[in-house]
Design a protein around this motif. Structure first.
Motif, PDB file in Angstrom:
ATOM      1  N   ILE A 121     -80.825 -18.810  73.611  1.00  0.00           N
ATOM      2  CA  ILE A 121     -81.273 -17.495  74.067  1.00  0.00           C
ATOM      3  C   ILE A 121     -81.469 -17.476  75.577  1.00  0.00           C
ATOM      4  N   LEU A 122     -81.970 -18.576  76.129  1.00  0.00           N
ATOM      5  CA  LEU A 122     -82.288 -18.628  77.554  1.00  0.00           C
ATOM      6  C   LEU A 122     -81.103 -18.979  78.433  1.00  0.00           C
ATOM      7  N   ARG A 123     -80.013 -19.477  77.844  1.00  0.00           N
ATOM      8  CA  ARG A 123     -78.904 -19.963  78.675  1.00  0.00           C
ATOM      9  C   ARG A 123     -77.546 -19.345  78.358  1.00  0.00           C
ATOM     10  N   PHE A 127     -76.462 -13.743  75.520  1.00  0.00           N
ATOM     11  CA  PHE A 127     -77.768 -13.093  75.579  1.00  0.00           C
ATOM     12  C   PHE A 127     -78.152 -12.659  76.990  1.00  0.00           C
ATOM     13  N   ARG A 131     -81.853 -10.760  77.995  1.00  0.00           N
ATOM     14  CA  ARG A 131     -82.973 -11.467  78.642  1.00  0.00           C
ATOM     15  C   ARG A 131     -83.841 -10.569  79.524  1.00  0.00           C
ATOM     16  N   LEU A 134     -86.291  -8.434  77.210  1.00  0.00           N
ATOM     17  CA  LEU A 134     -87.030  -9.036  76.104  1.00  0.00           C
ATOM     18  C   LEU A 134     -88.542  -8.966  76.294  1.00  0.00           C
ATOM     19  N   HIS A 209     -90.744 -18.071  70.628  1.00  0.00           N
ATOM     20  CA  HIS A 209     -89.409 -18.556  70.289  1.00  0.00           C
ATOM     21  C   HIS A 209     -89.452 -19.310  68.955  1.00  0.00           C
ATOM     22  N   ASN A 249     -88.199 -22.922  81.865  1.00  0.00           N
ATOM     23  CA  ASN A 249     -88.125 -21.777  82.770  1.00  0.00           C
ATOM     24  C   ASN A 249     -89.537 -21.340  83.155  1.00  0.00           C
ATOM     25  N   ASN A 252     -90.731 -17.861  84.585  1.00  0.00           N
ATOM     26  CA  ASN A 252     -90.704 -16.683  83.713  1.00  0.00           C
ATOM     27  C   ASN A 252     -91.729 -16.897  82.606  1.00  0.00           C
ATOM     28  N   PHE A 257     -88.196 -15.978  79.682  1.00  0.00           N
ATOM     29  CA  PHE A 257     -87.206 -14.934  79.969  1.00  0.00           C
ATOM     30  C   PHE A 257     -87.772 -13.744  80.738  1.00  0.00           C
TER      31      PHE A 257
END
Length: 335
Positions: A121-123, A127, A131, A134, A209, A249, A252, A257
């Motif tokens: 989802i993050l990379r 998506f 991002r 979200l 997550h 990350n 964020n 995200f």
């Protein structure tokens, strides 16, 4: 394991045909790897036309009763239904199993397509459009969730800030392994705990997550209601901001995200009421400490004889939460 070799295949087939109108059986039954405390099975209900993609959420072995803070599978199913009534995205529940069905404790729900793995989802480019939206979506979803009519709720545990501190402090002390940073955090939490008179709502309890089904368009379903309870709504807003759920990350804060400002704006715009940033910070500190204590619980299990790699790797992450706590508790710079 193929359906023909699976001992739950025949009773599940019969239960589906008996309770879900228009079905002729099941196909493609397989157990999924997700789900640390409950079994998750994917299968299709066959029909005269297109198959119906479904998920079975089942107690381990079929008959384990809920323990500790777990809500119980029948309660989970009811909470999913109530969340759906206030427009929280959920996988609709098709059937709550009974003893007569012979499958065990659990329920059947629609299978929602999407991704739950944070790394993807993050990379992944798939998506990229999701991002930026979200964090606000999460705020909007939580605002709706916190409006569920309390009078409709099944029996649930109530846990205030002070109760949560006491619960995890007692767990920590049983480990008989001092962590000065944990001791500092417990002291800070007691000094900054919200009043027990704070308005309480339904709280998901594990909104992060792994429990969010996400597609290119954003959040498609909220999953795993096992830790739901009655508590401070700010707890849900904080849990997804805990650094352990950012997966590297760190800039964020919301799930790796998004920004807290977007999360809070979405919450307030969707009718969740005013966000109290200081209460959110309290719950973020408690969430970080809670995860640290849970990691040390894994250490204790490893030392007691469960030599799984998972226990060892999760256990060592307690040191990461100590760094996170020091960052959270450091005096803020003025100006």
């Amino acid at each position: 394991m193929g359906a023909e070799a699976n001992p739950i295949a025949a009773p599940l087939d019969a239960a589906v045909r008996r309770h879900i109108k228009g079905t002729t059986g099941i196909a493609n039954l397989r157990r999924l790897s997700g789900g640390a405390s409950q079994e998750t099975w994917s299968f299709d209900a066959t029909t005269e036309g297109s198959p119906i993609p479904l998920i079975l959420r089942r107690a381990p072995g079929g008959d384990r009763a809920p323990s500790g803070t777990a809500a119980g599978l029948e309660t989970e199913a009811r909470l999913i239904e109530l969340a759906g009534e206030v427009d929280v995205p959920i996988p609709p529940v098709r059937l709550v199993l009974s003893e007569a069905d012979g499958v065990g404790r659990g329920f059947i729900m629609d299978r929602v397509e999407g991704e739950t793995i944070a790394r993807k989802i993050l990379r992944d480019e798939e998506f990229a459009a999701a991002r930026p939206i979200l964090a606000r979506q999460c705020g909007e979803i939580l605002a709706k969730l916190h409006t569920v009519d309390m009078a409709k709720l099944p029996p649930l545990r109530t846990s205030t800030a002070h109760a949560e501190i006491d619960q995890y402090f007692q767990t920590y002390k049983t480990h008989n392994h001092p962590h000065p940073v944990f001791d500092l955090a417990f002291r800070w939490l007691r000094d900054h705990a919200p009043s027990d008179a704070t308005k309480l709502t339904l709280v998901h309890g594990d909104f992060r997550h792994g429990n969010l089904m996400i597609g290119p368009d954003g959040v498609r379903a909220v999953l795993d209601w096992e830790l739901a309870h009655i508590g401070d709504p700010m707890e849900d807003l904080a849990w997804i901001c805990v650094n352990s759920w950012r997966f590297g990350n760190i800039d964020n804060p919301v799930g790796g995200f998004g920004k807290r400002e977007d999360l809070f704006a979405g919450y307030e715009a969707a009718g969740g009421g005013r966000v109290d940033p200081e209460r959110v910070k309290f719950w973020e500190v408690l969430g970080t400490l809670k995860w640290g204590v849970m990691c040390t619980t894994m250490v204790m299990a490893f030392k007691a004889g469960d030599r799984s790699v998972e226990r060892a790797t999760i256990g060592r992450r307690s040191s990461e939460t100590e760094v996170d706590l020091m960052r959270l508790l450091a005096p803020r710079k003025k100006g």
